[in-house]
Design a protein around this motif. Structure first.
Motif, mmCIF file in Angstrom:
data_model
loop_
_atom_site.group_PDB
_atom_site.id
_atom_site.type_symbol
_atom_site.label_atom_id
_atom_site.label_comp_id
_atom_site.label_asym_id
_atom_site.label_seq_id
_atom_site.Cartn_x
_atom_site.Cartn_y
_atom_site.Cartn_z
ATOM 1 N N ARG A 51 2.081 -10.057 8.032
ATOM 2 C CA ARG A 51 2.749 -9.499 6.847
ATOM 3 C C ARG A 51 1.886 -9.614 5.590
ATOM 4 N N LEU A 52 1.087 -10.678 5.522
ATOM 5 C CA LEU A 52 0.157 -10.813 4.389
ATOM 6 C C LEU A 52 -0.849 -9.662 4.407
ATOM 7 N N GLU A 53 -1.323 -9.364 5.596
ATOM 8 C CA GLU A 53 -2.269 -8.273 5.754
ATOM 9 C C GLU A 53 -1.599 -6.964 5.327
ATOM 10 N N TYR A 54 -0.344 -6.853 5.704
ATOM 11 C CA TYR A 54 0.434 -5.672 5.350
ATOM 12 C C TYR A 54 0.562 -5.533 3.820
ATOM 13 N N ALA A 55 0.839 -6.683 3.167
ATOM 14 C CA ALA A 55 0.988 -6.683 1.706
ATOM 15 C C ALA A 55 -0.324 -6.297 1.021
ATOM 16 N N LEU A 56 -1.435 -6.845 1.520
ATOM 17 C CA LEU A 56 -2.733 -6.553 0.911
ATOM 18 C C LEU A 56 -3.120 -5.088 1.113
ATOM 19 N N LYS A 57 -2.791 -4.541 2.290
ATOM 20 C CA LYS A 57 -3.030 -3.113 2.519
ATOM 21 C C LYS A 57 -2.219 -2.284 1.533
ATOM 22 N N GLY A 58 -0.968 -2.703 1.340
ATOM 23 C CA GLY A 58 -0.085 -1.989 0.417
ATOM 24 C C GLY A 58 -0.606 -2.017 -1.005
ATOM 25 N N LEU A 59 -1.124 -3.179 -1.425
ATOM 26 C CA LEU A 59 -1.683 -3.299 -2.775
ATOM 27 C C LEU A 59 -2.904 -2.393 -2.909
ATOM 28 N N TRP A 60 -3.767 -2.416 -1.898
ATOM 29 C CA TRP A 60 -4.978 -1.601 -1.939
ATOM 30 C C TRP A 60 -4.615 -0.104 -2.017
ATOM 31 N N ASP A 61 -3.687 0.325 -1.155
ATOM 32 C CA ASP A 61 -3.318 1.750 -1.137
ATOM 33 C C ASP A 61 -2.744 2.188 -2.491
ATOM 34 N N SER A 62 -1.891 1.335 -3.067
ATOM 35 C CA SER A 62 -1.310 1.687 -4.369
ATOM 36 C C SER A 62 -2.392 1.688 -5.456
ATOM 37 N N TRP A 63 -3.338 0.772 -5.321
ATOM 38 C CA TRP A 63 -4.448 0.683 -6.292
ATOM 39 C C TRP A 63 -5.293 1.950 -6.227
ATOM 40 N N VAL A 64 -5.610 2.394 -5.004
ATOM 41 C CA VAL A 64 -6.430 3.594 -4.832
ATOM 42 C C VAL A 64 -5.667 4.827 -5.335
ATOM 43 N N GLN A 65 -4.403 4.940 -4.918
ATOM 44 C CA GLN A 65 -3.629 6.127 -5.301
ATOM 45 C C GLN A 65 -3.431 6.248 -6.804
ATOM 46 N N SER A 66 -3.339 5.106 -7.496
ATOM 47 C CA SER A 66 -3.090 5.165 -8.944
ATOM 48 C C SER A 66 -4.398 5.045 -9.733
ATOM 49 N N ASN A 67 -5.527 5.077 -9.037
ATOM 50 C CA ASN A 67 -6.838 4.824 -9.635
ATOM 51 C C ASN A 67 -6.846 3.542 -10.474
ATOM 52 N N GLY A 68 -6.316 2.497 -9.876
ATOM 53 C CA GLY A 68 -6.388 1.177 -10.510
ATOM 54 C C GLY A 68 -5.469 0.970 -11.696
ATOM 55 N N SER A 69 -4.426 1.810 -11.827
ATOM 56 C CA SER A 69 -3.591 1.613 -13.019
ATOM 57 C C SER A 69 -2.300 0.837 -12.751
ATOM 58 N N ILE A 70 -2.070 0.375 -11.510
ATOM 59 C CA ILE A 70 -0.919 -0.510 -11.287
ATOM 60 C C ILE A 70 -1.296 -1.904 -11.785
ATOM 61 N N ASN A 71 -0.295 -2.689 -12.186
ATOM 62 C CA ASN A 71 -0.660 -4.017 -12.698
ATOM 63 C C ASN A 71 -0.570 -5.112 -11.627
ATOM 64 N N ASN A 72 -0.203 -4.760 -10.390
ATOM 65 C CA ASN A 72 -0.123 -5.771 -9.331
ATOM 66 C C ASN A 72 -1.492 -6.121 -8.760
ATOM 67 N N SER A 93 -15.694 -6.780 -11.659
ATOM 68 C CA SER A 93 -17.051 -7.088 -11.207
ATOM 69 C C SER A 93 -17.848 -7.530 -12.435
ATOM 70 N N HIS A 94 -18.342 -8.744 -12.427
ATOM 71 C CA HIS A 94 -19.065 -9.313 -13.575
ATOM 72 C C HIS A 94 -18.258 -9.122 -14.863
ATOM 73 N N GLY A 95 -16.977 -9.362 -14.770
ATOM 74 C CA GLY A 95 -16.114 -9.314 -15.952
ATOM 75 C C GLY A 95 -15.659 -7.924 -16.350
ATOM 76 N N LYS A 96 -16.124 -6.908 -15.640
ATOM 77 C CA LYS A 96 -15.755 -5.542 -16.021
ATOM 78 C C LYS A 96 -14.768 -4.996 -14.992
ATOM 79 N N ILE A 97 -13.738 -4.320 -15.487
ATOM 80 C CA ILE A 97 -12.726 -3.807 -14.560
ATOM 81 C C ILE A 97 -13.322 -2.687 -13.697
ATOM 82 N N VAL A 98 -12.983 -2.682 -12.411
ATOM 83 C CA VAL A 98 -13.473 -1.660 -11.478
ATOM 84 C C VAL A 98 -12.292 -0.790 -11.066
ATOM 85 N N ARG A 99 -12.491 0.531 -11.097
ATOM 86 C CA ARG A 99 -11.441 1.441 -10.621
ATOM 87 C C ARG A 99 -11.990 2.270 -9.463
#
Ligand SMILES: [Zn+2]
Length: 433
Positions: free
Chosen positions: A190-211, A216-222
């Protein structure tokens, strides 16, 4: 609390880099020449609402502002510097304004009337990959005080999933593929499931979800950052520049999974969230109403507001004595459902909200490095003001109302505990909601 005689106005605004921001603060990291205090630190500055249209003055000031001193003492882990002049902050704000996301800039600005900021350890700078996960609510509510309408919904669907649905109906970005109960489950699958879910939402929103946020080196990556994204995946996971997104996703999950499996932090956080929110929002609202009726019956002013911020805003002494009671065996007696315990429940609810909104920072080192394995740190343990409570009551009603209108077959069920059985029988598409 360590107080340092330090003037930030000796630094140039260009020596600071915009990192990210939440609802109340903006974070900058120090990038200037080596400095005994500032190197490796971030500066958090308070925000204020922007002026309403046609009105040249800033938004109404909060009548009960939370001071930085209070924040510092509340967290007891940060260093509070003696500040800067307002001219410096004005120049600082003007210099960094273009770095802030447009949607944030239109509604808020750095509060240049403040004379303090908070310096904290920079957990994300200097590493090729730091991940911020905001887990949100890791429990289902105690059903005792739930209404007939909300009980069947709230006992099967977690607050975070329901809120994501509300945000989606309002056209906002939300982590639609993520359920915190999976992240908090302790089950590998289920942890793996949660992390997949976070990644998919991150990709779909181009990094604009807050979860989920990636640095990288202090700079936000999208995900749509092109070269920055490529450089990040190459450096963090030793992948070729043309690596497929699915390969990056599985390396990302493989790197984070052991961190979450081997920490007891999540368990602590959900236990605190749950035991501090023992009545649910509905029960707490009922207790407030009961207190109001009782005060009116005693001849007090009928319009008395039991949550009046002037009398209810906790002081540092209140917090200290609350924690003593909460941790003592006596706490059952002090937490029964009666108006005389309203203050206990108010502080408990506010503290629960702090844990519901905290973030975890996980730093991932390149595989070749011989350094110690990474660790998880908790941040954003900010004090929540009593002024927020009426808004939370309204939001709770709205969230359930919107969710109740969704066809039962379209609702996703959130599973508390570490059971995996539903995950074997349930097709992935249904679990993803
Ligand atoms: Zn859920």
């Amino acid at each position: 609390m360590l107080s340092l005689s330090l003037s930030l106005s000796e630094t140039s605004p260009a020596e600071w880099k915009y990192i990210s921001e939440g609802g109340a603060t903006v974070v900058f990291s120090y990038q200037g020449p080596n400095h005994p205090v500032l190197t490796g630190k971030v500066l958090r500055l308070r925000k204020t609402p922007r002026a309403r249209e046609g009105n040249g003055t800033p938004g109404d000031p909060d009548p009960h502002p939370i001071t930085d001193e209070f924040t510092v003492e509340f967290q007891q882990k940060v260093i509070s510097p003696r500040v800067y002049g307002n001219t410096w902050l004005q120049a600082f704000s003007a210099y960094h304004e273009p770095s802030r996301p447009l949607e944030r800039r239109t509604i808020s600005m750095i509060d240049i009337s403040r004379r303090t900021g908070v310096l904290a350890l920079d957990l994300i700078g200097g590493v090729s990959c730091a991940v911020e996960v905001k887990p949100k609510w890791g429990f289902l509510p105690n059903p005792i005080h739930l209404s007939q309408e909300s009980r069947p919904i709230k006992t099967r669907n977690c607050r975070t999933c329901m809120y994501a649905r509300l945000k989606q109906t309002e056209g906002k970005n939300a982590a639609m593929h993520y359920c915190p109960l999976d992240l908090f489950s302790g089950s590998r699958k289920r942890l793996e499931y949660a992390l997949k879910g976070l990644w998919d939402s991150w990709v779909q929103s181009n990094g604009s979800i807050n979860n989920l946020r990636v640095f990288s080196h202090g700079k936000i990556v999208r995900p749509n950052d092109g070269l920055t994204f490529q450089a990040w995946s190459r450096e963090s996971f030793s992948l070729p520049p043309d690596a497929a997104l699915t390969s990056i996703k599985s390396r990302f999950i493989d790197s984070l999974l052991p961190e979450f499996l081997h920490t007891s932090l999540l368990n602590h956080i959900s236990t605190l969230q749950r035991s501090l929110d023992s009545l649910d929002c509905e029960g707490f609202a009922k207790l407030v109403e009961l207190t109001r009726i009782e005060s009116a019956g005693l001849g007090d002013n009928r319009d008395v507001n039991p949550l009046d911020a002037d009398s209810m805003q906790p002081t540092m002494e209140d917090w200290v004595s609350f924690v003593d009671i909460f941790l003592s065996p006596e706490h059952q007696k002090n937490s029964s459902f009666k108006p005389s315990n309203l203050r206990y429940h108010t502080l408990a609810y506010l503290l629960s909200a702090t844990f519901k909104d905290c973030s975890l920072i996980i730093t991932l080192r390149p595989r070749s490095a011989h350094e110690e394995s990474s660790s998880i740190k908790v941040i954003d343990l900010d004090f929540k003001s009593v002024n927020k409570i009426p808004g939370w009551f309204n939001l709770d009603e709205k969230i359930v109302k919107v969710y109740a209108n969704i066809h039962a077959g379209m609702r996703k069920e959130c599973i508390e505990g570490n059971s995996e059985s539903e995950y074997d029988s349930c097709p992935t598409s249904t679990r993803a909601g």
